[in-house]
Design a protein around this motif. Structure first.
Motif, PDB file in Angstrom:
ATOM      1  N   ALA A   1     -10.220 -13.068 -43.419  1.00 31.82           N
ATOM      2  CA  ALA A   1      -8.988 -12.471 -42.857  1.00 31.82           C
ATOM      3  C   ALA A   1      -8.813 -11.053 -43.396  1.00 31.82           C
ATOM      4  N   ALA A   2      -8.984 -10.891 -44.708  1.00 31.43           N
ATOM      5  CA  ALA A   2      -8.785  -9.567 -45.320  1.00 31.43           C
ATOM      6  C   ALA A   2      -9.769  -8.559 -44.722  1.00 31.43           C
ATOM      7  N   LYS A   3     -11.019  -8.995 -44.533  1.00 30.55           N
ATOM      8  CA  LYS A   3     -12.032  -8.095 -43.974  1.00 30.55           C
ATOM      9  C   LYS A   3     -11.644  -7.693 -42.541  1.00 30.55           C
ATOM     10  N   PHE A   4     -11.206  -8.677 -41.780  1.00 31.53           N
ATOM     11  CA  PHE A   4     -10.850  -8.435 -40.370  1.00 31.53           C
ATOM     12  C   PHE A   4      -9.655  -7.483 -40.279  1.00 31.53           C
ATOM     13  N   ILE A   5      -8.663  -7.710 -41.112  1.00 26.26           N
ATOM     14  CA  ILE A   5      -7.439  -6.892 -41.066  1.00 26.26           C
ATOM     15  C   ILE A   5      -7.761  -5.455 -41.490  1.00 26.26           C
ATOM     16  N   LYS A   6      -8.573  -5.319 -42.541  1.00 25.40           N
ATOM     17  CA  LYS A   6      -8.909  -3.970 -43.032  1.00 25.40           C
ATOM     18  C   LYS A   6      -9.714  -3.161 -42.011  1.00 25.40           C
ATOM     19  N   ALA A   7     -10.347  -3.851 -41.068  1.00 24.37           N
ATOM     20  CA  ALA A   7     -11.168  -3.137 -40.070  1.00 24.37           C
ATOM     21  C   ALA A   7     -10.315  -2.573 -38.927  1.00 24.37           C
ATOM     22  N   ALA A   8      -8.997  -2.827 -38.958  1.00 23.80           N
ATOM     23  CA  ALA A   8      -8.161  -2.427 -37.812  1.00 23.80           C
ATOM     24  C   ALA A   8      -8.110  -0.910 -37.620  1.00 23.80           C
ATOM     25  N   ARG A   9      -7.889  -0.178 -38.710  1.00 21.73           N
ATOM     26  CA  ARG A   9      -7.875   1.301 -38.635  1.00 21.73           C
ATOM     27  C   ARG A   9      -8.400   1.831 -39.978  1.00 21.73           C
TER      28      ARG A   9
ATOM     29  N   ASP B   1      -4.247 -11.283 -34.041  1.00 21.80           N
ATOM     30  CA  ASP B   1      -3.411 -10.554 -33.071  1.00 21.80           C
ATOM     31  C   ASP B   1      -2.599  -9.451 -33.761  1.00 21.80           C
ATOM     32  N   VAL B   2      -2.196  -9.706 -35.000  1.00 17.33           N
ATOM     33  CA  VAL B   2      -1.480  -8.645 -35.728  1.00 17.33           C
ATOM     34  C   VAL B   2      -2.447  -7.497 -36.031  1.00 17.33           C
ATOM     35  N   ALA B   3      -3.681  -7.842 -36.380  1.00 19.52           N
ATOM     36  CA  ALA B   3      -4.693  -6.784 -36.625  1.00 19.52           C
ATOM     37  C   ALA B   3      -4.903  -5.973 -35.343  1.00 19.52           C
ATOM     38  N   GLU B   4      -4.941  -6.653 -34.213  1.00 16.96           N
ATOM     39  CA  GLU B   4      -5.104  -5.943 -32.937  1.00 16.96           C
ATOM     40  C   GLU B   4      -3.875  -5.060 -32.661  1.00 16.96           C
ATOM     41  N   ALA B   5      -2.688  -5.543 -33.038  1.00 13.83           N
ATOM     42  CA  ALA B   5      -1.460  -4.745 -32.847  1.00 13.83           C
ATOM     43  C   ALA B   5      -1.502  -3.477 -33.703  1.00 13.83           C
ATOM     44  N   ILE B   6      -2.142  -3.567 -34.868  1.00  4.12           N
ATOM     45  CA  ILE B   6      -2.322  -2.361 -35.699  1.00  4.12           C
ATOM     46  C   ILE B   6      -3.294  -1.418 -34.984  1.00  4.12           C
ATOM     47  N   ARG B   7      -4.388  -1.993 -34.477  1.00  4.75           N
ATOM     48  CA  ARG B   7      -5.426  -1.169 -33.846  1.00  4.75           C
ATOM     49  C   ARG B   7      -4.906  -0.450 -32.596  1.00  4.75           C
TER      50      ARG B   7
ATOM     51  N   LEU C   1       0.218 -14.879 -42.198  1.00  5.05           N
ATOM     52  CA  LEU C   1      -0.164 -15.843 -41.148  1.00  5.05           C
ATOM     53  C   LEU C   1      -1.469 -16.541 -41.523  1.00  5.05           C
ATOM     54  N   ALA C   2      -2.408 -15.774 -42.079  1.00  4.50           N
ATOM     55  CA  ALA C   2      -3.678 -16.368 -42.507  1.00  4.50           C
ATOM     56  C   ALA C   2      -3.415 -17.417 -43.588  1.00  4.50           C
ATOM     57  N   GLY C   3      -2.516 -17.088 -44.517  1.00  2.15           N
ATOM     58  CA  GLY C   3      -2.175 -18.012 -45.597  1.00  2.15           C
ATOM     59  C   GLY C   3      -1.502 -19.271 -45.062  1.00  2.15           C
ATOM     60  N   LEU C   4      -0.579 -19.101 -44.130  1.00  2.00           N
ATOM     61  CA  LEU C   4       0.165 -20.250 -43.585  1.00  2.00           C
ATOM     62  C   LEU C   4      -0.765 -21.217 -42.855  1.00  2.00           C
ATOM     63  N   LYS C   5      -1.824 -20.653 -42.249  1.00  2.00           N
ATOM     64  CA  LYS C   5      -2.729 -21.507 -41.457  1.00  2.00           C
ATOM     65  C   LYS C   5      -3.986 -21.910 -42.229  1.00  2.00           C
TER      66      LYS C   5
ATOM     67  N   ASP D   1       5.966 -10.887 -30.541  1.00  2.00           N
ATOM     68  CA  ASP D   1       5.693 -11.718 -31.723  1.00  2.00           C
ATOM     69  C   ASP D   1       4.293 -12.312 -31.697  1.00  2.00           C
ATOM     70  N   PHE D   2       3.812 -12.623 -32.891  1.00  2.00           N
ATOM     71  CA  PHE D   2       2.434 -13.102 -33.064  1.00  2.00           C
ATOM     72  C   PHE D   2       2.412 -14.236 -34.095  1.00  2.00           C
ATOM     73  N   ASP D   3       1.502 -15.209 -33.860  1.00  3.49           N
ATOM     74  CA  ASP D   3       1.343 -16.228 -34.906  1.00  3.49           C
ATOM     75  C   ASP D   3      -0.110 -16.350 -35.377  1.00  3.49           C
ATOM     76  N   ASP D   4      -0.930 -15.362 -35.014  1.00  2.00           N
ATOM     77  CA  ASP D   4      -2.320 -15.366 -35.465  1.00  2.00           C
ATOM     78  C   ASP D   4      -2.616 -14.009 -36.120  1.00  2.00           C
TER      79      ASP D   4
END
Ligand code: MRU
Length: 333
Positions: free
Chosen positions: A82-90, A45-51, A71-75, A39-42
């Motif tokens: 966040a969107a840029k970081f997540i899209k860079a995963a793969r 870390d989810v982006a890294e789990a995709i990568r 998670l980005a929204g909740l925090k 499990d992840f709360d950041d």
């Protein structure tokens, strides 16, 4: 999806979900030896789990991106960052970009982050069920099928794309047999597809990647694979080795279907030559569980996907029905 637990009981489990403030997912790197939940709360870390492929498969990458944005929204994080970081995963799976934009729009419009991500995930599963209904009708009693990589429940939150018609046909009482190609180098076919087919009691065998032509020459009635990105002209990217199978299928006149939700279609990419193919680490080729099996000094190449031209596709099985490559534009209606 069904999963046998350590005590022998069968649980109904998804590949990813939200619980008690955390994103929880099956660590797909540990199957079939162990069913490990992480499990992840950041969102990072989810982006890294995709990568690193803890979570994988195009529609499940999409749902993972949706939960990362949640998670980005909740925090109260910066959503653009966040969107840029997540899209860079793969780079290849279009669902990653589709889902991130979908969540971004929802969050900007004031939606509850958990409700929105759960909605995205549930929609993904509903689409897979519809793919199963349409595709299931293609499967007849006594057929021999072939698939590649893992396009099952693990790759889509639940149900699957290429495996959805097989689940449906099995539930309808049809008897058929599936060749699951091992899918070097990460073995999604051997470790994940075979695990799923086992859980569902669907008759199957794991075959070496290089044996697909041999088995097709002996008799395969239909091939169903998933897709990571489908261009506007019907060329599509899927796990490396898909193109080989499509060529051989054409040689033997075997119908070749691609099962994918409409969220995998990238109508802004004209043809397959514009799809970015992810190049992954050499060590995925040269090492097994951290042990080097290739000569020191040899380079390795590890493209994660290839592009199969539309001319090899019999039909795209989607939640809106089955379309020939020439009919794709109708999907937008
Ligand atoms: O690198 P992976 O394991 O994410 O690649 C997965 C595939 O190529 C699948 O066939 C594709 O994503 C379709 S998943 C329903």
């Amino acid at each position: 999806m069904k999963a046998k637990m350590k005590d022998g009981s069968k649980a109904d489990i998804k590949a990813i979900w939200f619980e008690n403030g955390k994103v929880r997912m099956i660590d797909q790197r540990e199957l079939p030896l162990e069913l490990v939940i992480v499990d992840f709360d950041d969102y990072r870390d989810v982006a890294e789990a995709i990568r690193n492929m803890t979570t994988r498969g195009a529609p499940c990458i999409g749902a993972s991106a949706a939960y990362a944005m949640c998670l980005a929204g909740l925090k109260d994080e910066d959503l653009d960052e966040a969107a840029k970081f997540i899209k860079a995963a793969r780079p290849t799976a279009y669902d990653l970009f589709y889902a991130t934009d979908w969540m971004y729009a929802k969050l900007k419009a004031g939606a509850d982050p958990i409700e929105a991500a759960d909605e995205y995930s549930n929609i993904t599963v509903d689409k897979c069920r519809a793919i199963g209904k349409f595709g299931g009708e293609l499967i007849k009693d006594g057929m021999t099928l072939m698939t590649h990589c893992n396009a099952g429940a693990l790759a889509t939150v639940d149900v699957g794309t290429a495996l959805a018609p097989m689940r449906q046909a099995h539930d309808d009482g049809k008897e058929f047999f599936v060749y699951a190609s091992e899918t070097r180098p990460r073995l999604q076919g051997m470790q994940l597809t075979a695990w799923e087919l086992n859980q569902e009691d669907i008759d199957h065998a794991i075959i070496p990647d290089g044996s697909a032509a041999y088995y097709m020459s002996k008799g395969v009635d239909m091939i169903i694979v998933g897709a990571d990105r489908i261009a506007a002209n019907g060329d599509f990217a899927n796990k490396i080795g898909t193109f080989d199978k499509a060529i051989v299928a054409k040689h033997f006149g075997i119908p070749f279907y691609v099962a994918a939700p409409v969220s995998t279609f990238d109508f802004n990419t004209g043809s397959g030559k514009d799809i970015v193919i992810e190049q992954r680490s050499e060590t995925e080729m040269t090492e097994v569980k951290g042990i080097r099996i290739a000569p020191i000094g040899s380079k390795a190449m590890n493209p994660a996907f290839d592009v199969t031209p539309a001319e090899f596709v019999t039909g795209f099985i989607t939640e809106k029905g089955i379309f020939k490559p020439s009919e794709i534009s109708r999907m937008k209606e």
